[in-house]
Design a protein around this motif. Structure first.
Motif, PDB file in Angstrom:
ATOM      1  N   UNK A 355       0.826  -1.010  -0.105  1.00 35.06           N
ATOM      2  CA  UNK A 355       0.107  -0.118  -0.120  1.00 35.06           C
ATOM      3  C   UNK A 355       0.929   1.366  -0.021  1.00 35.06           C
ATOM      4  N   UNK A 356       1.102   2.061  -1.152  1.00 34.72           N
ATOM      5  CA  UNK A 356       1.803   3.175  -1.341  1.00 34.72           C
ATOM      6  C   UNK A 356       0.954   4.066  -0.845  1.00 34.72           C
ATOM      7  N   UNK A 357       1.545   4.969   0.030  1.00 30.60           N
ATOM      8  CA  UNK A 357       0.867   6.361   0.467  1.00 30.60           C
ATOM      9  C   UNK A 357       1.930   7.451  -0.045  1.00 30.60           C
ATOM     10  N   UNK A 358       0.997   8.332  -0.460  1.00 30.77           N
ATOM     11  CA  UNK A 358       1.485   9.625  -1.152  1.00 30.77           C
ATOM     12  C   UNK A 358       1.070  11.069  -0.270  1.00 30.77           C
ATOM     13  N   UNK A 359       1.393  12.049  -0.787  1.00 30.40           N
ATOM     14  CA  UNK A 359       1.074  13.314  -0.292  1.00 30.40           C
ATOM     15  C   UNK A 359       1.431  13.518   1.015  1.00 30.40           C
ATOM     16  N   UNK A 360       0.656  13.846   2.118  1.00 32.91           N
ATOM     17  CA  UNK A 360       1.190  14.275   3.504  1.00 32.91           C
ATOM     18  C   UNK A 360       1.407  12.873   4.209  1.00 32.91           C
ATOM     19  N   UNK A 361       0.754  11.948   3.853  1.00 31.49           N
ATOM     20  CA  UNK A 361       1.227  10.689   4.284  1.00 31.49           C
ATOM     21  C   UNK A 361       2.856  10.176   4.276  1.00 31.49           C
ATOM     22  N   UNK A 362       3.229  10.420   2.856  1.00 31.18           N
ATOM     23  CA  UNK A 362       4.499  10.203   2.765  1.00 31.18           C
ATOM     24  C   UNK A 362       5.403  11.035   3.526  1.00 31.18           C
ATOM     25  N   UNK A 363       5.079  12.452   3.612  1.00 31.06           N
ATOM     26  CA  UNK A 363       5.763  13.415   4.592  1.00 31.06           C
ATOM     27  C   UNK A 363       6.126  13.096   5.912  1.00 31.06           C
ATOM     28  N   UNK A 364       4.879  12.405   6.403  1.00 32.72           N
ATOM     29  CA  UNK A 364       4.945  12.039   7.845  1.00 32.72           C
ATOM     30  C   UNK A 364       5.269  10.464   8.072  1.00 32.72           C
ATOM     31  N   UNK A 375      -1.590  -1.706  13.124  1.00 26.78           N
ATOM     32  CA  UNK A 375      -3.051  -1.884  12.956  1.00 26.78           C
ATOM     33  C   UNK A 375      -3.418  -2.632  11.973  1.00 26.78           C
ATOM     34  N   UNK A 376      -2.785  -2.499  10.821  1.00 27.95           N
ATOM     35  CA  UNK A 376      -3.025  -3.455   9.651  1.00 27.95           C
ATOM     36  C   UNK A 376      -2.760  -5.068  10.026  1.00 27.95           C
ATOM     37  N   UNK A 377      -1.683  -5.175  10.783  1.00 28.62           N
ATOM     38  CA  UNK A 377      -1.501  -6.654  11.002  1.00 28.62           C
ATOM     39  C   UNK A 377      -2.223  -7.229  11.967  1.00 28.62           C
ATOM     40  N   UNK A 378      -2.767  -6.305  12.961  1.00 32.25           N
ATOM     41  CA  UNK A 378      -3.542  -6.758  14.042  1.00 32.25           C
ATOM     42  C   UNK A 378      -4.855  -7.060  13.484  1.00 32.25           C
ATOM     43  N   UNK A 379      -5.303  -6.389  12.322  1.00 34.93           N
ATOM     44  CA  UNK A 379      -6.712  -6.479  11.798  1.00 34.93           C
ATOM     45  C   UNK A 379      -6.815  -7.479  10.653  1.00 34.93           C
ATOM     46  N   UNK A 380      -5.953  -7.734   9.969  1.00 35.62           N
ATOM     47  CA  UNK A 380      -6.102  -7.986   8.663  1.00 35.62           C
ATOM     48  C   UNK A 380      -6.366  -9.906   8.983  1.00 35.62           C
ATOM     49  N   UNK A 381      -7.345 -10.502   8.336  1.00 36.53           N
ATOM     50  CA  UNK A 381      -7.551 -11.883   8.453  1.00 36.53           C
ATOM     51  C   UNK A 381      -6.635 -12.811   8.345  1.00 36.53           C
ATOM     52  N   UNK A 382      -5.957 -12.605   7.255  1.00 32.28           N
ATOM     53  CA  UNK A 382      -4.724 -13.550   6.973  1.00 32.28           C
ATOM     54  C   UNK A 382      -3.728 -13.780   7.995  1.00 32.28           C
ATOM     55  N   UNK A 386      -0.140 -12.820   5.631  1.00 35.29           N
ATOM     56  CA  UNK A 386      -0.306 -11.527   4.842  1.00 35.29           C
ATOM     57  C   UNK A 386       0.743 -10.915   4.933  1.00 35.29           C
ATOM     58  N   UNK A 387       1.314 -10.603   3.609  1.00 31.92           N
ATOM     59  CA  UNK A 387       2.662  -9.841   3.501  1.00 31.92           C
ATOM     60  C   UNK A 387       2.579  -8.608   2.944  1.00 31.92           C
ATOM     61  N   UNK A 388       1.508  -8.045   3.259  1.00 30.48           N
ATOM     62  CA  UNK A 388       1.048  -6.393   2.734  1.00 30.48           C
ATOM     63  C   UNK A 388       1.896  -5.721   3.775  1.00 30.48           C
ATOM     64  N   UNK A 389       2.471  -4.556   3.068  1.00 27.37           N
ATOM     65  CA  UNK A 389       3.077  -3.404   3.883  1.00 27.37           C
ATOM     66  C   UNK A 389       2.683  -2.085   3.338  1.00 27.37           C
ATOM     67  N   UNK A 390       2.952  -1.205   4.162  1.00 28.75           N
ATOM     68  CA  UNK A 390       2.774   0.155   3.915  1.00 28.75           C
ATOM     69  C   UNK A 390       4.290   0.605   3.561  1.00 28.75           C
TER      70      UNK A 390
END
Length: 429
Positions: A355-364, A375-382, A386-390
């Protein structure tokens, strides 16, 4: 290697309709060569023939046409082994052909112009209140900005052969109509038609698309996760949108309106959103939400004379975080958790790798993403499977305009006969 239709020498896969006329065959083959050189720099004629399945004589003829028209150029000769004929690598060129991308958002207009080979010719971002004065004023400024960019590109001896516009909202891409852009207050605006009319004698195709979709195209083409087949991009601006790649293709949905992730209902009792509903994800993670909690004495206003665009707010908050401002750190942690919650919904739905984040998400990102990832790792069903990362984008706040230009380049490569002859020059007054 793909199967090859021997009559036309066109690679195809089973079930794919074949071109049936010589002009169509020529365009298909020219496009095949250009696309390969875009994706694989410095390839010889033999390399192209081997990968595409085209006969070497066909490739040689196609390359000659493209070299003659300055769309492809030969680079330094390579020798394979101690003996044998030298290879003459080829590269995409097209320095005289331009692609122009614009983004209009709540408080800025971004511009990105490049040539066919990817050389950046003009890139800038200007503060502009797109809401005040309504769409009529916004279109006048957008048209003037486009013509100024054309003039700058002409000084670099490249004439744009197309214009793409990124808008934060629902877009009927086929008609170039902005169906609904809540943060701009636009409904059923025929943007492509009206912008074309304002450009006077500069007659080129004008396309319109959602800003997050186009930013996702830029990320997939040249960003930190370029080439990743399963990717989600999130804008980090006044609004929050998403562009989704599945199996290497942009997901548009039945009507072209996919990716409106900012309006996921995450808190039915929450604040009112610009779309008229309550508790949308955007109300939790959009820049306005962060500013309200991190800087309560600075109610977010798009036309703030002291900080003219979201980048200014993000930079100011980053400074506070670096100095250890507790209020700002708490606010960013809260937004990060909401970002992770929404990200887990996307991960459960689409199973992206990043999950690529841009704009102010990337700045911070340094302060924001650890909370989001946890939070993603806590809530994702897999769970641990699950190997998704920000990951934070490195394209800055201009990703959407860059993506708009990339879409123009893609269209030119798909239809190379449009640019086989140099376009007429335009003198901008």
């Amino acid at each position: 290697m793909p199967h090859v239709n021997q009559e036309y020498n066109v690679p195809y896969t089973a079930g794919t309709a074949l071109p049936t006329s010589s002009p169509m065959v020529r365009q298909t083959n020219l496009s095949l060569v250009l696309r390969h050189l875009r994706d694989h720099a410095c390839q010889s004629r033999a390399d192209i023939a081997e990968v595409t399945g085209l006969h070497r004589a066909t490739v040689s003829n196609l390359v000659s046409q493209l070299v003659d028209r300055r769309l492809v150029q030969e680079v330094d000769t390579e020798h394979v082994g101690a003996i044998g004929r030298p290879r003459r690598p080829l590269a995409l060129h097209g320095a005289h052909i331009g692609a122009l991308g614009l983004e209009i958002n709540v408080d800025h207009i971004s511009v990105h112009g490049s040539d066919l080979g990817g050389r950046v010719l003009v890139e800038r971002r200007v503060g502009f209140d797109s809401v005040a004065g309504g769409p009529d004023r916004a279109l006048r400024v957008l048209g003037r900005t486009a013509l100024e960019a054309v003039e700058a590109m002409e000084r670099a001896e490249a004439v744009p052969a197309g214009l793409g516009v990124a808008v934060p909202g629902l877009v009927d891409v086929a008609r170039g109509v902005v169906t609904f852009a809540p943060n701009l207050g636009w409904r059923d605006l025929p943007l492509a038609e009206r912008l074309s009319a304002s450009l006077g004698p500069w007659s080129v195709p004008v396309s319109v698309d959602n800003d997050a979709n186009l930013a996702a195209v830029a990320e997939h083409t040249s960003g930190v996760a370029a080439g990743t087949p399963h990717l989600v991009y999130l804008t980090g601006d006044v609004g929050v949108g998403g562009g989704i790649f599945v199996d290497g293709k942009l997901l548009r949905g039945a009507d072209g309106f996919s990716g409106e992730v900012g309006h996921l209902p995450v808190d039915p009792g929450g604040a009112r959103c610009g779309c008229g509903r309550h508790g949308c994800w955007e109300t939790k993670v959009g820049l306005a939400a962060l500013v309200r909690t991190a800087m309560p004495d600075r109610a977010y206003q798009p036309a703030d004379p002291q900080v003219s665009d979201p980048e200014g707010y993000a930079t100011e908050i980053a400074g506070g975080l670096a100095a250890g401002d507790r209020r700002m750190m708490d606010a960013v942690a809260r937004v990060g958790r909401w970002l992770g919650l929404g990200g887990s919904i996307l991960a459960n739905l689409f199973n992206p790798r990043v999950i690529v984040v841009g704009g102010y998400f990337a700045t911070l990102a340094e302060w924001l993403l650890p909370h989001a990832q946890a939070e993603l790792e806590r809530l994702v069903v897999a769970g641990s499977a699950n190997q998704c990362r920000f990951v934070a984008s490195d394209l800055g706040f201009g990703a959407a305009s860059r993506g708009a230009a990339s879409m123009v380049v893609n269209r030119l490569i798909d239809h190379p006969t449009m640019i086989m002859d140099p376009p007429p020059r335009l003198s901008v007054i």
